[in-house]
Write a protein that holds these residues in place. Structure first.
Motif, PDB file in Angstrom:
ATOM      1  N   LYS A   3       0.839  -1.256   0.021  1.00 54.31           N
ATOM      2  CA  LYS A   3       0.016   0.043   0.203  1.00 54.31           C
ATOM      3  C   LYS A   3       0.845   1.235   0.041  1.00 54.31           C
ATOM      4  O   LYS A   3       1.746   1.217   0.658  1.00 54.31           O
ATOM      5  CB  LYS A   3      -1.210  -0.082   1.213  1.00 54.31           C
ATOM      6  N   PRO A   5       2.132   4.787   1.061  1.00 55.12           N
ATOM      7  CA  PRO A   5       2.131   5.742   2.266  1.00 55.12           C
ATOM      8  C   PRO A   5       1.048   6.746   2.201  1.00 55.12           C
ATOM      9  O   PRO A   5       0.932   7.353   0.970  1.00 55.12           O
ATOM     10  CB  PRO A   5       3.479   6.157   2.537  1.00 55.12           C
ATOM     11  N   LEU A   6       0.325   7.381   3.283  1.00 57.24           N
ATOM     12  CA  LEU A   6      -0.655   8.275   3.210  1.00 57.24           C
ATOM     13  C   LEU A   6       0.012   9.667   2.391  1.00 57.24           C
ATOM     14  O   LEU A   6      -0.738  10.334   1.952  1.00 57.24           O
ATOM     15  CB  LEU A   6      -0.940   8.582   4.604  1.00 57.24           C
ATOM     16  N   VAL A 191      -0.699   9.410  12.003  1.00 59.78           N
ATOM     17  CA  VAL A 191      -0.185   8.376  12.543  1.00 59.78           C
ATOM     18  C   VAL A 191       1.110   7.974  12.384  1.00 59.78           C
ATOM     19  O   VAL A 191       1.767   8.269  11.320  1.00 59.78           O
ATOM     20  CB  VAL A 191      -1.056   7.231  11.878  1.00 59.78           C
ATOM     21  N   ARG A 192       2.028   7.621  13.497  1.00 59.33           N
ATOM     22  CA  ARG A 192       3.348   7.348  13.399  1.00 59.33           C
ATOM     23  C   ARG A 192       3.896   6.241  12.465  1.00 59.33           C
ATOM     24  O   ARG A 192       3.016   5.443  12.490  1.00 59.33           O
ATOM     25  CB  ARG A 192       3.962   7.156  14.785  1.00 59.33           C
ATOM     26  N   GLY A 193       4.869   6.385  11.702  1.00 60.53           N
ATOM     27  CA  GLY A 193       5.030   5.032  10.744  1.00 60.53           C
ATOM     28  C   GLY A 193       5.216   3.762  11.522  1.00 60.53           C
ATOM     29  O   GLY A 193       4.857   2.765  10.789  1.00 60.53           O
ATOM     30  N   GLN A 196       2.333   1.399  12.199  1.00 67.59           N
ATOM     31  CA  GLN A 196       1.780   1.283  11.014  1.00 67.59           C
ATOM     32  C   GLN A 196       2.113  -0.194  10.821  1.00 67.59           C
ATOM     33  O   GLN A 196       3.277  -0.606  11.049  1.00 67.59           O
ATOM     34  CB  GLN A 196       1.878   2.198   9.934  1.00 67.59           C
ATOM     35  N   ALA A 197       1.406  -0.891   9.741  1.00 69.12           N
ATOM     36  CA  ALA A 197       1.906  -2.315   9.398  1.00 69.12           C
ATOM     37  C   ALA A 197       3.006  -1.917   8.409  1.00 69.12           C
ATOM     38  O   ALA A 197       3.270  -0.935   7.648  1.00 69.12           O
ATOM     39  CB  ALA A 197       0.667  -2.997   8.707  1.00 69.12           C
ATOM     40  N   VAL A 200       2.427  -1.180   4.821  1.00 70.06           N
ATOM     41  CA  VAL A 200       1.623   0.311   4.686  1.00 70.06           C
ATOM     42  C   VAL A 200       2.799   1.349   4.759  1.00 70.06           C
ATOM     43  O   VAL A 200       2.664   2.389   4.148  1.00 70.06           O
ATOM     44  CB  VAL A 200       0.402   0.775   5.858  1.00 70.06           C
ATOM     45  N   HIS A 201       3.810   1.105   5.615  1.00 74.14           N
ATOM     46  CA  HIS A 201       4.912   2.235   5.733  1.00 74.14           C
ATOM     47  C   HIS A 201       6.299   1.332   5.972  1.00 74.14           C
ATOM     48  O   HIS A 201       6.375   0.382   6.532  1.00 74.14           O
ATOM     49  CB  HIS A 201       4.508   3.023   6.945  1.00 74.14           C
ATOM     50  N   GLY A 204       7.078   0.366   9.489  1.00 71.86           N
ATOM     51  CA  GLY A 204       6.103  -0.403  10.149  1.00 71.86           C
ATOM     52  C   GLY A 204       6.592  -1.643  10.321  1.00 71.86           C
ATOM     53  O   GLY A 204       7.736  -2.297   9.830  1.00 71.86           O
ATOM     54  N   GLN A 209       7.529  -1.465  18.261  1.00 70.42           N
ATOM     55  CA  GLN A 209       7.626  -0.045  17.680  1.00 70.42           C
ATOM     56  C   GLN A 209       8.884   0.466  17.436  1.00 70.42           C
ATOM     57  O   GLN A 209       9.284   1.468  18.351  1.00 70.42           O
ATOM     58  CB  GLN A 209       6.584   0.787  18.009  1.00 70.42           C
TER      59      GLN A 209
END
Length: 244
Positions: A3, A5-6, A191-193, A196-197, A200-201, A204, A209
């Motif tokens: 996916k 990244p945002l 949202v912190r990288g 995330q999964a 996604v990042h 992540g 974490q």
């Protein structure tokens, strides 16, 4: 690759990340295009709120029947009369060219270029000060403390913009903060990288974490991997020691 990244999806654009047009007054809050030789008088017929703007707007009707929306200054109320032109009095709400405004006068909604209708010092509670008049132009002290020299023909509104302190009020719910950011086209929540999964990042995944790799990436890194400290020269504790 997984996916996107945002931040990469936001850069592509689209309606999902654009500020909404709902709740807008339908026109820019700028001065009407009057020439310098003209003198006009308008009455405030309403005070309206525009979504995404902290300062209220004054709805002004002029003698010819035209209507304009202008950011309101402190103390503005329905029924007040504002003057537009070089011969206007130095009173709250009147719009005059900076060449005719005395030194030390508090102004707001200033034109950066003549005819743009007001482009700087438009935030709620903001004001600037006319500092001096010279051969190169009129020097104005901005809210940041910096000085700028403007064309003497540029117009400004006398007074301080209303709505000051709106940004100091705390948000009582996450939904209220989301709507506030959404109205201005800003990203929320952030949202912190590492939270995330992995798909996604790049930061992540994992049982804890943590980044798991160097967070400094090349400036020429591909968009999917260009996250973290981009082309950083110094990071970490060594940088803190130098500051001390």
């Amino acid at each position: 690759m997984g996916k996107r990244p945002l931040v990469r999806r936001r850069g592509r654009g689209g309606n999902q990340f654009r500020s909404t047009s709902t709740g807008k007054v339908g026109s820019k809050a700028i001065y009407p295009r009057f020439s310098l030789s003209e003198q006009h008088r308008g009455d405030v017929i309403d005070l309206v709120h525009e979504r995404g703007r902290d300062a209220p707007l004054a709805k002004i009707r002029f003698e010819d029947g035209s209507v304009s929306y202008v950011p309101a200054v402190l103390g503005t109320k329905v029924g007040d009369a504002f003057e537009f032109g070089l011969k206007s009095k130095i009173e709250e709400g009147n719009v005059i060219s900076v060449q005719n405004i005395p030194d030390g006068t508090t102004v707001c909604n200033i034109e950066k270029h003549f005819g743009d209708g007001g482009a700087i010092v438009k935030s709620a509670g903001g004001n600037a000060t006319v500092f001096s008049h010279g051969d190169e132009g009129v020097t104005v002290k901005l809210p940041s403390g910096k000085f700028t020299t403007l064309n003497p023909k540029n117009r400004a509104m006398i007074g301080t913009l209303a709505g000051g302190g709106a940004g100091e009020r705390p948000f009582m719910s996450a939904g209220g903060k989301w709507r506030n950011f959404r109205a201005k086209g800003k990203k929320y929540p952030i949202v912190r990288g590492v939270a995330q999964a992995a798909y996604v990042h790049p930061h992540g995944g994992g049982r804890h974490q943590h980044v798991g790799q160097s967070s400094t990436v090349s400036r020429d890194a591909p968009p999917g991997a260009k996250v973290g400290s981009i082309a950083a020269r110094k990071t970490g504790r060594a940088r803190i020691k130098e500051r001390r």
